[in-house]
Design an enzyme around this catalytic site. Structure first.
Site, PDB file in Angstrom:
ATOM      1  N   GLN A 223     -48.945 -42.105  41.835  1.00 54.57           N
ATOM      2  CA  GLN A 223     -49.808 -43.173  41.301  1.00 54.57           C
ATOM      3  C   GLN A 223     -49.255 -44.540  41.689  1.00 54.57           C
ATOM      4  O   GLN A 223     -50.001 -45.437  42.094  1.00 54.57           O
ATOM      5  CB  GLN A 223     -49.926 -43.047  39.785  1.00 54.57           C
ATOM      6  CG  GLN A 223     -50.709 -41.796  39.379  1.00 54.57           C
ATOM      7  CD  GLN A 223     -50.796 -41.602  37.886  1.00 54.57           C
ATOM      8  OE1 GLN A 223     -50.211 -42.348  37.104  1.00 54.57           O
ATOM      9  NE2 GLN A 223     -51.516 -40.573  37.473  1.00 54.57           N
TER      10      GLN A 223
ATOM     11  N   ARG B  80     -53.482 -30.658  29.400  1.00 57.64           N
ATOM     12  CA  ARG B  80     -52.740 -29.561  30.046  1.00 57.64           C
ATOM     13  C   ARG B  80     -51.961 -28.717  29.024  1.00 57.64           C
ATOM     14  O   ARG B  80     -51.768 -27.528  29.218  1.00 57.64           O
ATOM     15  CB  ARG B  80     -51.824 -30.093  31.141  1.00 57.64           C
ATOM     16  CG  ARG B  80     -52.619 -30.822  32.214  1.00 57.64           C
ATOM     17  CD  ARG B  80     -52.080 -30.704  33.604  1.00 57.64           C
ATOM     18  NE  ARG B  80     -52.822 -31.599  34.480  1.00 57.64           N
ATOM     19  CZ  ARG B  80     -53.941 -31.283  35.124  1.00 57.64           C
ATOM     20  NH1 ARG B  80     -54.427 -30.068  35.038  1.00 57.64           N
ATOM     21  NH2 ARG B  80     -54.572 -32.172  35.865  1.00 57.64           N
TER      22      ARG B  80
ATOM     23  N   LYS C  74     -58.998 -33.335  40.980  1.00 62.50           N
ATOM     24  CA  LYS C  74     -59.032 -34.587  40.210  1.00 62.50           C
ATOM     25  C   LYS C  74     -58.428 -35.747  41.002  1.00 62.50           C
ATOM     26  O   LYS C  74     -59.031 -36.824  41.083  1.00 62.50           O
ATOM     27  CB  LYS C  74     -58.285 -34.385  38.882  1.00 62.50           C
ATOM     28  CG  LYS C  74     -58.208 -35.647  38.034  1.00 62.50           C
ATOM     29  CD  LYS C  74     -58.192 -35.334  36.568  1.00 62.50           C
ATOM     30  CE  LYS C  74     -56.804 -35.127  36.032  1.00 62.50           C
ATOM     31  NZ  LYS C  74     -56.162 -36.362  35.591  1.00 62.50           N
ATOM     32  N   SER C  75     -57.261 -35.530  41.590  1.00 63.34           N
ATOM     33  CA  SER C  75     -56.610 -36.632  42.316  1.00 63.34           C
ATOM     34  C   SER C  75     -57.483 -37.119  43.475  1.00 63.34           C
ATOM     35  O   SER C  75     -57.610 -38.317  43.708  1.00 63.34           O
ATOM     36  CB  SER C  75     -55.263 -36.178  42.878  1.00 63.34           C
ATOM     37  OG  SER C  75     -54.359 -35.977  41.832  1.00 63.34           O
TER      38      SER C  75
ATOM     39  N   ASP D  97     -47.696 -31.284  37.234  1.00 59.93           N
ATOM     40  CA  ASP D  97     -48.756 -31.051  36.241  1.00 59.93           C
ATOM     41  C   ASP D  97     -48.824 -29.593  35.795  1.00 59.93           C
ATOM     42  O   ASP D  97     -49.503 -29.274  34.814  1.00 59.93           O
ATOM     43  CB  ASP D  97     -50.114 -31.490  36.810  1.00 59.93           C
ATOM     44  CG  ASP D  97     -50.166 -33.004  37.017  1.00 59.93           C
ATOM     45  OD1 ASP D  97     -49.372 -33.723  36.377  1.00 59.93           O
ATOM     46  OD2 ASP D  97     -50.998 -33.464  37.828  1.00 59.93           O
TER      47      ASP D  97
ATOM     48  N   SER E 147     -43.551 -41.027  42.133  1.00 57.23           N
ATOM     49  CA  SER E 147     -44.869 -41.192  41.517  1.00 57.23           C
ATOM     50  C   SER E 147     -45.928 -41.511  42.560  1.00 57.23           C
ATOM     51  O   SER E 147     -45.903 -42.565  43.201  1.00 57.23           O
ATOM     52  CB  SER E 147     -44.840 -42.309  40.472  1.00 57.23           C
ATOM     53  OG  SER E 147     -46.167 -42.631  40.109  1.00 57.23           O
TER      54      SER E 147
ATOM     55  N   ARG F 205     -48.326 -45.442  27.872  1.00 54.63           N
ATOM     56  CA  ARG F 205     -47.655 -44.993  29.101  1.00 54.63           C
ATOM     57  C   ARG F 205     -47.059 -46.168  29.871  1.00 54.63           C
ATOM     58  O   ARG F 205     -47.567 -47.276  29.819  1.00 54.63           O
ATOM     59  CB  ARG F 205     -48.644 -44.175  29.947  1.00 54.63           C
ATOM     60  CG  ARG F 205     -49.044 -42.923  29.184  1.00 54.63           C
ATOM     61  CD  ARG F 205     -50.000 -42.065  29.928  1.00 54.63           C
ATOM     62  NE  ARG F 205     -49.410 -41.513  31.133  1.00 54.63           N
ATOM     63  CZ  ARG F 205     -50.069 -40.771  32.002  1.00 54.63           C
ATOM     64  NH1 ARG F 205     -51.358 -40.498  31.788  1.00 54.63           N
ATOM     65  NH2 ARG F 205     -49.478 -40.285  33.060  1.00 54.63           N
TER      66      ARG F 205
ATOM     67  N   GLY G 190     -54.334 -42.195  33.613  1.00 54.55           N
ATOM     68  CA  GLY G 190     -53.236 -42.919  34.248  1.00 54.55           C
ATOM     69  C   GLY G 190     -53.545 -43.225  35.702  1.00 54.55           C
ATOM     70  O   GLY G 190     -53.244 -44.305  36.215  1.00 54.55           O
TER      71      GLY G 190
HETATM   72  C1  S3P Z   1     -51.433 -38.122  40.035  1.00 49.82           C
HETATM   73  C2  S3P Z   1     -50.072 -38.232  40.139  1.00 49.82           C
HETATM   74  C3  S3P Z   1     -49.151 -37.652  39.156  1.00 49.82           C
HETATM   75  C4  S3P Z   1     -49.828 -36.588  38.309  1.00 49.82           C
HETATM   76  C5  S3P Z   1     -51.158 -37.034  37.802  1.00 49.82           C
HETATM   77  C6  S3P Z   1     -52.088 -37.378  38.947  1.00 49.82           C
HETATM   78  C7  S3P Z   1     -52.277 -38.758  41.069  1.00 49.82           C
HETATM   79  O1  S3P Z   1     -48.689 -38.692  38.304  1.00 49.82           O
HETATM   80  O2  S3P Z   1     -48.994 -36.224  37.236  1.00 49.82           O
HETATM   81  O3  S3P Z   1     -51.764 -36.014  37.024  1.00 49.82           O
HETATM   82  O4  S3P Z   1     -53.479 -38.459  41.154  1.00 49.82           O
HETATM   83  O5  S3P Z   1     -51.737 -39.581  41.822  1.00 49.82           O
HETATM   84  P1  S3P Z   1     -47.443 -39.642  38.700  1.00 49.82           P
HETATM   85  O6  S3P Z   1     -47.791 -40.335  39.934  1.00 49.82           O
HETATM   86  O7  S3P Z   1     -47.288 -40.552  37.537  1.00 49.82           O
HETATM   87  O8  S3P Z   1     -46.288 -38.708  38.854  1.00 49.82           O
END
Ligand code: S3P
Length: 433
Positions: A168, A389, A21-22, A314, A166, A121, A93
């Site tokens: 993200q 999840r 996914k990421s 996760d 993070s 969030r 997110g």
């Molecule tokens: C992700 C980063 C994580 C993870 C999310 C996917 C990403 O979140 O929990 O499912 O793809 O960069 P955070 O960056 O908020 O920790």
């Protein structure tokens, strides 16, 4: 949609899974910033990642889906225009935070929003650094949450110390810094998933990793290149856990992403006494890939804390379920970020452990779980808190204790739409209802 799960054993077979996914998000968001044509294979066709693709199409990106591949004809950020409609990002997110980094330098106003969970969030974590770079970002309801109104501007590179772990946030800043003047330096005390850095490097960016520092120079031209996305490790983890928990099981999962910033779960699983083997390890597009074979296991409780947390963040709902069936106590600490996910996962996990009759406690930053303290009941009814999840992790309880119903599981389509079908293929007694 609810999920019903009954006792299962002899989970057997070879499994291939859709892409991570990421990495799928990053391919969807970064390839359009490049120049040239590219094909992405094994893209994850799930709601979250499709929301990233749709958002880029709204900005003017040329993206087509053909024979399960995603085809990009990219002409760079300069070919984009802010859309005249609000951009809806569903439950994702990653989409809203990374896209904000791209929109931070796109002239004009864009409005980003999502579903009820996404609009709860925290967004201050991206508003603050992107504003420092020169973008105007406002939380419409003045609560530091989405909807976000972004007015892009010329950006300048910044030096930024990450105060929360993070990926993200880090990725949002990196994407903004691509079109900023000068250099951006991000300091990460605790390393988080590094797919953005790897993908940018693969696509020709001048990006340097120097200990805790990530250094990127603005104004670079990226070259589109084909990408094969390995199977999602976070989805594979459900299969690993299910095979471990059930008798007479042996499953092989192929082409799984093994990036060390993602595979903390395997380290914990090993410490718990999980039986598995990783083989056929290789590199694809600057990412590490391999096959995993896993067997039935007798597990013991563990302590999970410190710098490993972001590498398994996760998977903590799943670790909690494994802990409920393990011998001894499991303590999870340093995981306060769980409170800001698709649900407050510390509370969602605790609620469902209590349904099992497990002796457990919550902490501000984690949980304490007494293994094997569950009560035998005729049936168990869990609530997903509309969190994919939580839904998937507690479904697995049915393979061991029989007669499990998990309510409100629609959201598994955000990350693992084939969850039920994959388990059926390997003998899992699981249905949608
Ligand atoms: C992700 C980063 C994580 C993870 C999310 C996917 C990403 O979140 O929990 O499912 O793809 O960069 P955070 O960056 O908020 O920790």
């Amino acid at each position: 949609m609810n999920i019903i799960v009954k006792k299962s054993y002899s989970l057997k077979g070879r499994v291939t899974l859709q892409g991570d996914k990421s990495i799928s998000h990053r391919a969807a968001l970064i390839l359009p910033l490049c120049h040239g044509d590219a094909v992405v294979k094994n893209f994850l066709f799930a709601e979250d990642t499709l929301n990233s693709l749709k958002a880029m199409v709204m900005l003017g990106a040329d993206i087509k889906i053909k024979d399960n591949h995603v085809l990009f004809k990219s002409r760079g950020l300069e070919s984009f225009k802010v859309p005249n409609k609000a951009i809806y990002l569903g439950n994702s997110g990653t989409s809203i935070r990374l896209l904000s980094g791209i929109l931070a330098s796109l002239k004009g106003y864009s409005l980003l929003y999502g579903d009820e969970s996404l609009c709860k969030r925290p967004m201050k974590r991206i508003i603050e650094p992107l504003s420092r770079m020169g973008a105007y970002i406002s939380s419409i309801l003045r609560n530091d949450k989405a909807p976000l109104l972004i007015k892009g501007d010329s950006l300048i590179g910044i030096e930024y110390d990450m105060n929360i772990p993070s990926a993200q946030v880090k990725s949002s800043i990196l994407l903004a810094s691509l079109s900023a003047n000068g250099k951006t330096v991000i300091r990460e005390k605790v390393k988080t998933r590094d797919h953005t850095e790897r993908m940018l490097k693969y696509l020709g960016a001048d990006i340097k990793i120097d200990g805790e520092k990530i250094i990127l120079f603005g104004g670079q031209k990226l070259q589109a290149k084909n990408i094969f996305i390995p199977a999602d490790f976070s989805s594979a983890a459900f299969i690993i856990a299910a095979a471990a928990l059930t008798d007479d099981s042996q499953v092989i999962i192929e082409n799984v992403l093994l990036n060390p910033t993602r595979t903390g779960f395997l380290k914990v699983f090993e410490k718990m006494g999980g039986n598995f083997e990783v083989f056929n390890v290789r590199e694809e597009n600057d990412e590490i890939v391999g096959d995993i074979k896993v067997w039935s296991s007798n597990l013991k409780g563990v302590t999970v804390e410190g710098d490993i947390i972001p590498t398994l963040i996760d998977e903590i709902p799943l670790i909690a379920v494994l802990a409920a069936f393990a011998e001894g106590v499991t303590v999870i600490s340093d995981a306060k970020e769980l409170r800001y996910k698709e649900s407050d996962r510390i509370e969602s996990i605790y609620y469902n452990l209590k349904i099992m009759g497990v002796e457990a406690e919550t902490k501000e930053d984690g949980l304490i779980i007494q293994g094997k303290s569950f009560k035998r009941k005729e049936s168990y009814e869990f609530y997903s808190f509309k969190d994919h999840r939580i839904a998937m992790a507690f479904s697995l309880v049915g393979f061991v204790l029989d007669n499990v119903l998990v309510y409100d599981c629609e959201n598994i389509r955000t990350s693992f739409p084939d969850f039920i079908d994959v388990f059926k293929k390997i003998n899992g007694n699981i249905e949608r209802r």
